[in-house]
Design a protein around this motif. Sequence first.
Motif, short mmCIF file in Angstrom:
data_model
loop_
_atom_site.label_atom_id
_atom_site.label_comp_id
_atom_site.label_asym_id
_atom_site.label_seq_id
_atom_site.Cartn_x
_atom_site.Cartn_y
_atom_site.Cartn_z
N VAL A 171 -19.62 58.35 30.99
CA VAL A 171 -18.81 59.23 30.15
C VAL A 171 -18.24 58.44 28.97
O VAL A 171 -18.26 58.90 27.83
CB VAL A 171 -17.68 59.91 30.96
N LYS A 172 -17.77 57.24 29.23
CA LYS A 172 -17.24 56.39 28.15
C LYS A 172 -18.34 56.05 27.14
O LYS A 172 -18.10 56.00 25.93
CB LYS A 172 -16.62 55.10 28.71
N THR B 205 -18.50 59.16 18.93
CA THR B 205 -17.63 58.64 17.88
C THR B 205 -18.45 57.95 16.80
O THR B 205 -18.21 58.13 15.61
CB THR B 205 -16.61 57.65 18.48
N GLU B 206 -19.44 57.18 17.21
CA GLU B 206 -20.30 56.49 16.25
C GLU B 206 -21.07 57.50 15.38
O GLU B 206 -21.21 57.30 14.17
CB GLU B 206 -21.28 55.57 16.97
N LEU B 207 -21.58 58.56 16.00
CA LEU B 207 -22.30 59.58 15.24
C LEU B 207 -21.38 60.27 14.24
O LEU B 207 -21.78 60.56 13.11
CB LEU B 207 -22.92 60.62 16.19
N THR B 208 -20.15 60.53 14.65
CA THR B 208 -19.17 61.16 13.76
C THR B 208 -18.90 60.27 12.56
O THR B 208 -18.83 60.74 11.44
CB THR B 208 -17.86 61.46 14.52
N LYS B 209 -18.76 58.97 12.81
CA LYS B 209 -18.53 58.04 11.70
C LYS B 209 -19.70 58.06 10.73
O LYS B 209 -19.52 58.06 9.51
CB LYS B 209 -18.34 56.62 12.23
N ASP B 210 -20.93 58.06 11.26
CA ASP B 210 -22.12 58.09 10.42
C ASP B 210 -22.16 59.36 9.57
O ASP B 210 -22.50 59.32 8.40
CB ASP B 210 -23.39 58.01 11.26
N GLU B 211 -21.82 60.49 10.18
CA GLU B 211 -21.85 61.76 9.47
C GLU B 211 -20.78 61.82 8.39
O GLU B 211 -20.99 62.38 7.33
CB GLU B 211 -21.68 62.92 10.44
#
Length: 68
Positions: free
Chosen positions: A19-20, A27-33
């Motif tokens: 889960v972590k 979170t990493e994908l959100t930063k990239d987007e």
Amino acid sequence: MTLTEILPSLQKLSHFEKVKAIQFLATELTKDEQTSDILENGKNYEIWSPYNAFSAEKVLTDMLQLLK
């Protein structure tokens, strides 16, 4: 490191650790987007709505009348 190399290690993780890992990747994908967004954070953008678009209704009605 490739995904093929990482997958066996991920399978060995506990449920909590998996889960972590998912949270980390999300979170990493959100930063990239966010870095590639066309829209600016915090800015208001107007959107078009068909409600109260009486001139559009008239154009469509006239076009439909021509098709009859």
